[in-house]
Each structure stands twice: as C-alpha cells, then as structure tokens.
Design an enzyme around this catalytic site. Structure first.
Site, mmCIF file in Angstrom:
data_model
loop_
_atom_site.group_PDB
_atom_site.id
_atom_site.type_symbol
_atom_site.label_atom_id
_atom_site.label_comp_id
_atom_site.label_asym_id
_atom_site.label_seq_id
_atom_site.Cartn_x
_atom_site.Cartn_y
_atom_site.Cartn_z
ATOM 1 N N THR A 1 30.771 28.410 44.098
ATOM 2 C CA THR A 1 31.410 28.784 42.838
ATOM 3 C C THR A 1 30.912 30.179 42.483
ATOM 4 O O THR A 1 29.860 30.603 42.954
ATOM 5 C CB THR A 1 31.067 27.805 41.702
ATOM 6 O OG1 THR A 1 29.641 27.804 41.497
ATOM 7 C CG2 THR A 1 31.526 26.386 42.009
ATOM 8 N N GLY A 2 31.659 30.859 41.637
ATOM 9 C CA GLY A 2 31.258 32.211 41.246
ATOM 10 C C GLY A 2 32.226 33.236 41.813
ATOM 11 O O GLY A 2 33.370 32.912 42.157
ATOM 12 N N SER B 1 37.830 26.445 33.386
ATOM 13 C CA SER B 1 37.703 27.114 34.675
ATOM 14 C C SER B 1 38.466 26.416 35.787
ATOM 15 O O SER B 1 38.456 26.878 36.925
ATOM 16 C CB SER B 1 36.223 27.178 35.059
ATOM 17 O OG SER B 1 35.720 25.883 35.301
ATOM 18 N N THR C 1 39.887 25.482 41.285
ATOM 19 C CA THR C 1 39.588 26.486 40.259
ATOM 20 C C THR C 1 40.853 27.089 39.661
ATOM 21 O O THR C 1 41.919 27.060 40.285
ATOM 22 C CB THR C 1 38.764 27.630 40.893
ATOM 23 O OG1 THR C 1 38.303 28.514 39.880
ATOM 24 C CG2 THR C 1 39.570 28.427 41.890
ATOM 25 N N ARG D 1 46.279 37.134 42.632
ATOM 26 C CA ARG D 1 44.897 37.219 43.173
ATOM 27 C C ARG D 1 44.463 35.840 43.652
ATOM 28 O O ARG D 1 44.616 34.842 42.955
ATOM 29 C CB ARG D 1 43.954 37.733 42.096
ATOM 30 C CG ARG D 1 42.469 37.803 42.526
ATOM 31 C CD ARG D 1 41.689 36.584 42.097
ATOM 32 N NE ARG D 1 40.242 36.738 42.329
ATOM 33 C CZ ARG D 1 39.367 35.743 42.224
ATOM 34 N NH1 ARG D 1 39.769 34.530 41.882
ATOM 35 N NH2 ARG D 1 38.100 35.942 42.450
ATOM 36 N N THR E 1 34.503 27.131 38.337
ATOM 37 C CA THR E 1 35.173 26.454 39.452
ATOM 38 C C THR E 1 34.436 25.138 39.578
ATOM 39 O O THR E 1 33.320 25.022 39.092
ATOM 40 C CB THR E 1 34.938 27.272 40.758
ATOM 41 O OG1 THR E 1 35.566 28.538 40.648
ATOM 42 C CG2 THR E 1 35.437 26.567 42.003
HETATM 43 N N1 GLY Z 1 35.100 31.197 42.970
HETATM 44 C C1 GLY Z 1 36.278 31.222 42.232
HETATM 45 C C2 GLY Z 1 37.042 32.446 42.366
HETATM 46 O O1 GLY Z 1 36.503 33.497 42.679
HETATM 47 O O2 GLY Z 1 38.241 32.407 42.144
#
Ligand code: GLY
Length: 370
Positions: A268-269, A76, A235, A245, A217
């Site tokens: 994170t998430g 990740s 991340t 993105r 992340t």
């Molecule tokens: N929190 C990591 C992402 O959405 O890229």
C-alpha cells in the site's frame, strides 16, 4: 528533520522468526493466517472465519476486503473512495490464487463497488489477466454487476475542497468565491463560508485530504493449514489523480504477488515507487532466497530508497508499505517511515492467526521521522 535508522528494536514482532530455507517451507504444516494493511482489522477477522471453516484462501481474502470496498467511510477503497481530478471514482484491484497459480486484475474501473470480485472473474472467466476502463466496466456489467455512483457526499465534498484549494499565482481559483465577493478568511474559515452546513470535523478532514492527497489501499494475504495461499489488493488509488492513472495495486508483481511454494506479498502507499522496484515480486523472491519476511520487506524498501540515492529530504514525501506472509506462517510488514508525520502514531498492520482475535501489530520501518 529525519535520520536514517534501520529498525532492529522490534525484530521479534510480526510473527515467529523461523529461519527456513525455501526448499523446507513446504514441509511445515502452517497455521491459518490472514494479514492486511492497517485498515484491514475487520477484513482479517472475516478472512479467518472462512479459513477456519475450511474455505478457499482467495474466497477468504476477497470476503475480507469486500468489507472495505463496500464501506463508504473507507475513503481509499471502493465505494466512497476519493475520486480522480474530474470527481469520478476509478478503482484498481488484483487477485492471485495460490492453488491454481492464476491471477486477475482490473484498472481504472468506474461504477462498480467491488473491483476485487471483478478481478477474480477476469481470472476465472477469461483468457486474460487484466481489463481496464470501459472494457472492464462492460465485462463487469455483462456478468451482472450493478453500475452505481461511487462518490459519496463526503468524498464529493473533499473533491470540491480540493478544487477550491487550487490557486493561480495570484491566489485566485475559479472554484471559490468570485472577485466581487468580500475578502475571505483563509483555509477552514474560507471553507466554512463556501460549505455552510458541513461540520467542522468533516471540513478539517476534507482540507487535510485536499492538501495531502492520500493513497490508502487494502492488501490482504491469506494462508490456510493446507499451505494454500492467496492475496488481493484493492484501491481507489491516488486522490485527485489524472483520469486513467493506474497505480501498483492491479499490477501483478508490484501491488501483489503470490507463490504458495514460498509466500505472498502486497503493498500500500505510493504505487509509482512500488512499480519501479516490482515490490511484491521482490519480497517473495527475497523470501525464496531464505530471508525472513521482515528482512524481505525491508530489503524492498531499501531498493525504493536507492532510487532516490537515499536522499531523505525527497523520500520524506513518500509513504510506502510492504506486507509479507511466508508459507510456514511467519509474517511481517514494513513501512518506509516509522510514522506518517512526527505527530502521528507509529505505523501498524492488521493480523489474525488461529485462535487469536484480529489485532494491529507494529510495522518495521526503514527510516524514523524526527
Ligand atoms: N498503492 C495505491 C496506488 O498507488 O494507487
């Protein structure tokens, strides 16, 4: 099914509950503390070594997350991170240095294992806050960073499995055996045939990440006994994302925010949901208004929930975590859901305080999976 339950049971977990007005936070002599997402046990331990030796709080946080960035087994973050839909690893990172109140970030950076170090250079060596894509890579190379292939054999395999999992309405995929091939067994059986020589465990993992794109992340927040604070979030972002993105991790105020008069926060998430509530900034502002870190992170999650009209069906697809460290050493973390699936273990985060080993602690949560 899921039902709404605000977790009060673990009210005392995650550090001392010290109700302090923001104005009195500066009076407290804090302990050394490092907290991180659940993949940050080693990061917190490393950060604590540096804090205890009197090192800078950002040096500590970056040295901690570098362990994950350079670890090919952490899929990740950094090297070995899961790639975009073209099979190219693109990394996002941000840093904030409390003592100087400065920030730096990189986004969609390719080919450099340690984006947190590049983010720090953006902070220190430019008049900008964020560099992205090709410009970020050129900047990193100009400062001596080596451009490397970040895709490992394992993450390449996962990407190929994801490609072959994409089917048209007739169940066909250009990335699987052709129409002339014998009928294929489903899922793992089919993968076994496409990827002979790959062990079962790796295939099962590749199928899982192909069908449920992960959003791992690492966020790490640090505090020293002088009351100085810093943070870093780094991340590889959403697996199989559209090239270009950018998630929340490099967005100052979303993936990370530090104001050492008050505290630090990170996330994170699913970044898209965090950006919509400026999560890390919201958490720090909540603490400034006197909330305990636990209340502060749960409040930010409630704002995410509100964006879905508290519709648990839609929210059930979202994974999101906030971490908060206050200037006096109190800390907490909370997750939207108590666990990633009804079968999974309860959500945890990493913490290391003066004199204690780095450990996993339970997260607070907004909703409980049933
Ligand atoms: N929190 C990591 C992402 O959405 O890229």
């Amino acid at each position: 099914m899921s039902r709404l339950l605000i977790n009060r049971r673990k009210l005392l977990a995650g550090g001392p509950l010290i109700p302090l007005a923001a104005s009195s936070l500066a009076q407290v002599k804090p302990p050394n503390v490092a907290i991180a997402s659940s993949n940050g046990l080693r990061a917190c331990a490393r950060a604590m070594e540096i804090l205890k030796a009197g090192g800078d709080t950002l040096d500590a946080a970056i040295a901690g997350v570098n362990i994950n960035e350079e670890d090919p087994e952490d899929n990740s973050v950094g090297y070995g991170g899961l790639p975009n839909e073209d099979g190219i690893v693109e990394l996002d990172a941000s840093v904030m240095h409390g003592p100087t109140r400065r920030a730096g970030a990189v986004a969609a950076l390719r080919g450099i294992k340690t984006p947190s170090k590049v983010a720090r250079l953006v902070m220190e060596q430019t008049d900008h806050i964020m560099l992205v894509g090709e410009g970020a890579l050129r900047f990193a190379k100009a400062h001596g960073f080596k451009e490397e292939e970040l895709l490992t054999e394992k993450s390449r395999l996962a990407w190929l499995v994801w490609k072959s999992s994409l089917k048209d309405s007739r169940g066909r995929s250009n990335w699987g055996p052709g129409l002339d091939a014998p009928p294929a067994p489903q899922k793992i059986g089919e993968l076994r045939r496409i990827f002979p020589g790959v062990d079962e465990r790796t295939l099962a993992w590749a199928w899982e990440v192909a069908t449920h794109p992960p959003l791992g992340t690492i966020n790490c927040l640090t505090l020293n006994s002088k009351g100085e604070m810093s943070g870093v979030t780094t991340t590889s972002g959403l697996a199989w994302k559209i090239p270009g993105r950018v998630g929340d991790s490099p967005i100052i105020g979303a993936g990370l925010f530090v104001d050492q008069d008050v505290g630090a926060a990170g996330s994170t998430g699913r970044g898209e949901e965090n950006i919509r509530v400026a999560g890390a900034h919201t958490v720090v502002e909540n603490m400034r208004r006197g909330m305990h870190p636990r209340e502060a992170v749960l409040d930010a999650l409630k704002r995410v929930s509100r964006n879905f009209n508290d519709d648990l069906q839609r929210l059930s697809a979202i994974s999101l975590n906030f971490y908060a460290l206050r200037r006096d050493g109190a800390y907490a973390a909370a997750s939207l859901w108590d666990r990633s699936s009804p079968q999974a273990k309860p959500a945890q985060f990493a913490a290391c305080t003066d004199g204690a080993a780095s450990r996993l602690e339970p997260m607070a949560w907004l909703y409980q999976r049933r």
